[in-house]
Design an enzyme around this catalytic site. Structure first.
Site, PDB file in Angstrom:
ATOM      1  N   ARG A 104      16.930  25.938  59.454  1.00 26.91           N
ATOM      2  CA  ARG A 104      17.565  24.925  59.460  1.00 26.91           C
ATOM      3  C   ARG A 104      16.628  24.502  58.612  1.00 26.91           C
ATOM      4  O   ARG A 104      15.600  23.882  58.890  1.00 26.91           O
ATOM      5  CB  ARG A 104      17.432  24.423  60.282  1.00 26.91           C
ATOM      6  CG  ARG A 104      19.226  24.647  61.775  1.00 26.91           C
ATOM      7  CD  ARG A 104      19.418  23.937  62.770  1.00 26.91           C
ATOM      8  NE  ARG A 104      18.252  23.593  63.556  1.00 26.91           N
ATOM      9  CZ  ARG A 104      18.856  22.301  64.419  1.00 26.91           C
ATOM     10  NH1 ARG A 104      19.566  21.781  64.737  1.00 26.91           N
ATOM     11  NH2 ARG A 104      17.164  21.825  65.031  1.00 26.91           N
ATOM     12  N   THR A 108      18.736  18.186  56.466  1.00 24.37           N
ATOM     13  CA  THR A 108      19.441  18.373  56.523  1.00 24.37           C
ATOM     14  C   THR A 108      20.535  18.828  57.685  1.00 24.37           C
ATOM     15  O   THR A 108      21.658  18.641  57.981  1.00 24.37           O
ATOM     16  CB  THR A 108      20.318  19.052  55.370  1.00 24.37           C
ATOM     17  OG1 THR A 108      19.978  20.026  55.333  1.00 24.37           O
ATOM     18  CG2 THR A 108      19.826  18.428  53.979  1.00 24.37           C
ATOM     19  N   ASP A 200      12.088  24.083  70.701  1.00 22.52           N
ATOM     20  CA  ASP A 200      11.993  24.549  69.534  1.00 22.52           C
ATOM     21  C   ASP A 200      11.975  26.180  70.181  1.00 22.52           C
ATOM     22  O   ASP A 200      10.204  26.924  69.961  1.00 22.52           O
ATOM     23  CB  ASP A 200      11.627  24.395  68.497  1.00 22.52           C
ATOM     24  CG  ASP A 200      11.624  25.198  66.789  1.00 22.52           C
ATOM     25  OD1 ASP A 200      12.032  26.341  67.462  1.00 22.52           O
ATOM     26  OD2 ASP A 200      11.298  24.166  66.541  1.00 22.52           O
ATOM     27  N   ASP A 203       9.756  28.165  68.174  1.00 23.62           N
ATOM     28  CA  ASP A 203       8.027  27.933  68.073  1.00 23.62           C
ATOM     29  C   ASP A 203       7.747  28.139  68.942  1.00 23.62           C
ATOM     30  O   ASP A 203       6.488  29.145  69.767  1.00 23.62           O
ATOM     31  CB  ASP A 203       7.960  26.593  68.109  1.00 23.62           C
ATOM     32  CG  ASP A 203       8.112  26.478  66.762  1.00 23.62           C
ATOM     33  OD1 ASP A 203       7.179  27.151  65.720  1.00 23.62           O
ATOM     34  OD2 ASP A 203       8.155  24.984  66.119  1.00 23.62           O
TER      35      ASP A 203
END
Ligand code: PRP
Ligand code: URA
Length: 209
Positions: A104, A108, A200, A203
């Site tokens: 991603r 945006t 995340d 991660d």
């Protein structure tokens, strides 16, 4: 609307709560993602067709069941989807594995595709497209676009945590795709992260932050 199911077995809920905790280690996170994926797979594959097969037990000949027809492909969305592959493969060791690379754009929130490598006969397989996080839905929609462009006709999306926005977007874009998640969370925050979520996923899985 297409099939949407939250698989909320107590074992899944328990493991998911540990997964969400911010102090859960990379090692435990990786193990838990695989365990939850395996438990979900049991339910996701409930409608696999079976056929009669004649076998011989030590006692007698008998007609029993075996899995029939279409074969499976597991297609993780990189990176975080990789964390679910081994858990699913422990149920279906003969499945082929494809990869769709996508990230991603942090500004945006639009997904950018950087790799697609699928089994050649993807059109003849039931495809499990896997990604722990269904947030805005952009990545899942683009991944399914990609799968369909290459001939896939039977696609199930399997995720761990979804935001309502993501489920709606995927259902609207691809009403034929069955969606299975372990939890439907409250919302997205201003950075496109699922709340309460688990942070995340890529991660946390790979220890990159
Ligand atoms: C995460 C996650 C999904 C995507 C979900 O990947 O694994 O692929 O975001 O967000 P969306 O529904 O809003 O598209 P990320 O872009 O962080 O890449 P990574 O797995 O390589 O870390
Ligand atoms: N991707 C993640 O890894 N986590 C989120 O909460 C949203 C997108």
């Amino acid at each position: 609307m297409g099939h949407f199911q939250v698989i909320s077995h107590p074992l899944i809920q328990h493991k998911l709560s540990i997964l969400r905790r911010k102090d859960t280690s990379t090692k435990d996170f990786r193990e838990l993602v695989n365990e939850i994926a395996m438990l979900m797979g049991y339910e996701v594959l409930r409608d696999l067709p079976v056929e009669d097969v004649e076998i011989e037990t030590p006692i007698t000949k008998t007609v029993q069941k075996q899995i029939a027809g279409k074969k499976l492909a597991i297609v993780p969305i990189l990176r975080a989807g990789i964390g679910m592959v081994d858990g699913l493969l422990s149920l279906t060791p003969a499945a082929k594995v494809g990869h769709i690379g996508m990230y991603r754009d942090e500004e945006t929130l639009q997904p950018v595709e950087y790799l697609v490598k699928l089994p050649e006969d993807i059109d003849q397989r039931v495809v499990l497209c896997v990604d722990p996080m269904l947030a805005t839905g952009g990545s899942a929609v683009l991944a399914v676009d990609s799968l369909k462009k290459r001939g896939a006709t039977s696609i199930k999306f399997v995720g761990l945590v979804a935001a309502p926005e993501g489920v709606e977007m995927l259902q609207k874009a691809h009403p034929d795709v069955e969606i299975y998640v372990a939890a439907l969370d409250e919302k997205l925050n201003e950075n496109g992260y699922i709340v309460p979520g688990l942070g995340d996923a890529g991660d946390r899985l790979f220890g990159t932050k």
